[in-house]
Design a protein around this motif. Structure first.
Motif: not given
Length: 685
Positions: A370, A399, A402, A413, A418, A428, A431-432, A440
């Protein structure tokens, strides 16, 4: 209450894509534990009687399969008649956004992004541009300077007018007129879009309804996305959605009819509280009172610029690249949800799919992958944990781990909790979304592993062109705890005709007085307005040029670099992989921007991996910058990481002294720091 009369969720017998034993997502659920949870939930439901019956059984998996295929075919037909002009239009306000969308026609469209002058909206626009790779980026403002009305009724009239004009529809309240208009254009309705004129996410509703040949209906909502509905409030909202579906004049009560998907747009609670349990509103919307599914649903929320970004990603991006991270051990039941097979499915369908190796993956593997940021349109991950951490094998991510998204992504996910508070970047899922995930799928509570669709099943449906809201759901299950965000009707990897009328005809954009960003960049450079030049370079996808300009300014005019120049240069430096430039720009930000969550995440991701390759003097500078910028919500974890980095890189800093100097009132952070001190043989203070 007799067992036979209980909703299907309580009766057990959850239908799955495999015949594996039922197990937990964040932990393995014992038979005893499942009996306890079943009994507790049944008691709660028995107490409220018929007020929450929609957690019963869904439909037959085979019926859902046929309906999913039909939905995909109708969405493909609606999109096939419109070519995409390869120009990104950036607008500054609501009037301009409306004016640009209404210039769409049944035969041609173009992306419209909303730059509100904020760092976040600029980053969203730049992220979209990097993925879409347009022939040109322009700014356009509506000549109508009339303020956008505050009254909901007046807003609805304006939004509906733009929606109708995008399809050359007549100004009428008769739903049959729009249906005839769509059919004349060769499109068939496949879903509907729910909006609230008082909620800023109307921007997504307008674009999605205009692109999908979908009815635009109005249902008022309330609350915040991270809050929870009471059961009766959720029932009332769903009843209003069903009434709105009835008023469209389309068939909707069963899968396979004219409305099989619902994208509802608004910052309303994403979960429902039933006793001690939480359920996902997006798996309740689209179900009848007996729990039978009539549509797949998903939620879009956020301010107008973010909502517009979310909509445009689902409509116009067609990346066929996936990043899969598998952290589950190769043993039952976890290996049933391994992602190796999912990667193979996508590759056979022509996608580029990268799967971590070795497997299962640990925290170091995750961070290494990442560090430069992700540039994949689809992300699939399996982990264990809670809303504020995810366990890998070995290691625990926070987080802050991410990944920064170089391009927009939809994330599937497999993990517990999350999406419990999707509006909170300290979680989690939050933060995405904060990092730019337009789609999501995650859980609002512990769902247990069997609630998720297998990675291979999701990959197969997505590769077959299924809509996002349908593809990520395991067929045949009752309403549960998995929340879906993004446009339910988006089709990942869809072959968008991005050539449009051809580069030579890009000037055919139907907007008068649109100004190319290239012209603005040239003018800003000539006038020495380097803050404007850097910002416009980032918005036009010229991050390499922006980093080059920032380096030149740092060399020739370091004292002249203002916070406004540093803001876009931070992202340019991160994307260029230039850690030293990154810390120089971060140190020139004003305090508010310095503390920005995504800025700090770029800093940690961009610097951590560079320390090992830096000279001793540079390594010390890099570590010092991190020491001074521990992230909110994970001060303890960052402090420990910084201490270990200063030790590993041989700096002059004292790790123990640093850890003892970190001030925090958060019990969890203090415990993490004290544990690290104890590991070093030092008694905590």
């Amino acid at each position: 209450m007799r067992r036979e009369s209980l909703p299907g969720y309580c009766r057990g017998g959850l239908r799955r894509e495999s015949e594996a034993p039922a197990r937990g997502a964040g932990r393995v659920a014992s038979t005893k534990g499942r009996r306890f949870i079943t009994s507790a939930l049944c008691a709660v439901l028995a107490g409220i009687g018929a007020s929450m019956p929609a957690f019963g059984a869904s439909g037959a998996p085979e019926d859902e399969r046929r309906a999913g295929e039909s939905l995909a075919a109708r969405l493909e037909k609606a999109a096939a008649g419109a070519r995409v002009i390869p120009v990104v239009v950036i607008v500054p306000d609501a009037r301009s956004y409306l004016g640009a969308i209404e210039r769409w026609t049944p035969t041609q469209r173009f992306p419209v992004l909303w730059d509100a002058g904020t760092v976040r909206s600029a980053r969203d626009v730049a992220r979209f541009v990097r993925a879409f790779a347009p022939a040109r980026v322009v700014r356009w403002s509506s000549p109508d300077a009339t303020p956008f009305p505050a009254q909901a009724a007046a807003r609805r009239d304006l939004i509906e007018g733009a929606w109708r004009r995008a399809w050359d529809g007549a100004p009428t309240d008769d739903p049959g007129v729009m249906r005839d208009t769509w059919r004349k254009a060769g499109a068939e309705p496949a879903g509907m879009v729910v909006a609230d004129a008082g909620d800023p996410a109307w921007a997504a509703a307008l674009a999605i309804a205009s692109a999908r040949a979908a009815p635009l209906v109005w249902v008022d909502g309330h609350g915040a996305v991270s809050a929870a509905w009471e059961a009766d409030g959720a029932d009332a909202y769903c009843a209003q959605v069903e009434l709105a579906a009835q008023q469209t004049g389309l068939s909707w009560r069963g899968l396979g009819d004219e409305v099989d998907a619902v994208t509802y747009c608004g910052s309303i609670p994403a979960k429902i509280k039933v006793g001690e349990d939480l359920f996902a509103l997006s798996d309740r919307v689209g179900r009848l009172a007996d729990g039978t599914r009539w549509a797949w649903a998903s939620q879009v929320w956020g301010d107008s610029p973010r909502a517009a970004y979310t909509a445009m990603c689902g409509i116009f991006l067609s990346e066929r690249e996936a990043w899969l991270f598998d952290s589950y051990p190769d043993e039952a039941p976890w290996n049933l949800y391994a992602l190796r097979e999912a990667g193979g499915v996508l590759q056979r369908a022509g996608w580029s799919a990268r799967l971590n190796a070795p497997r299962p993956g640990g925290l170091d593997d995750w961070r290494n992958a990442c560090a430069p940021g992700l540039a994949s349109g689809l992300v699939m991950v399996n982990t264990k944990g809670n809303r504020d951490f995810f366990d890998l094998f070995p290691g625990r991510g926070t987080p802050g781990d991410i990944p920064v998204l170089r391009t927009p992504a939809a994330a599937y996910f497999i993990h517990s909790w999350s999406a419990n508070q999707p509006g909170e970047p300290g979680t989690v899922g939050g933060r995405w979304i904060e990092h730019g995930a337009w789609g999501y799928l995650g859980s609002v509570q512990e769902p247990y592993l069997q609630a998720f669709a297998t990675g291979a099943g999701v990959a197969s449906r997505l590769a077959s062109g299924w809509a996002w809201g349908a593809a990520v759901r395991a067929p045949g299950l009752p309403a549960g705890k998995l929340a879906c965000f993004g446009d339910a009707m988006a089709r990942l990897g869809e072959r968008v005709d991005a050539s449009g009328p051809g580069p030579a005809e890009a000037d055919a954009l139907p907007l008068e007085d649109a100004v190319p960003l290239e012209d603005r960049i040239s003018g800003a450079l000539r006038a020495g307005r380097f803050d404007e030049a850097l910002r416009e370079m980032m918005l036009s996808g010229r991050e390499t040029d922006a980093a080059r300009l920032a380096r030149a300014l740092l060399k020739d005019q370091p004292g002249a670099i203002s916070p406004a120049m540093a803001e876009p240069a931070v992202e340019a430096a991160f994307l260029a992989g230039d850690a030293l430039l990154l810390i120089e720009m971060v140190q020139r930000l004003d305090p508010a921007r310095d503390a920005d969550g995504l800025t700090r995440d770029m800093l940690w991701a961009g610097v951590r991996g560079a320390i090992g390759q830096a000279s001793p003097a540079d390594a010390e500078r890099l570590v010092a910058c991190l020491m001074q910028r521990l992230r909110e919500g994970q001060v303890g974890t960052d402090a420990v990481d910084a201490a270990r980095l200063m030790e590993a890189s041989g700096t002059r800093f004292d790790p123990v002294g640093f850890l003892q100097s970190v001030g925090t009132t958060r019990v969890k952070d203090r415990r993490i720091i004290d544990q690290e001190l104890a590991r070093r043989g030092v008694k905590p203070r």
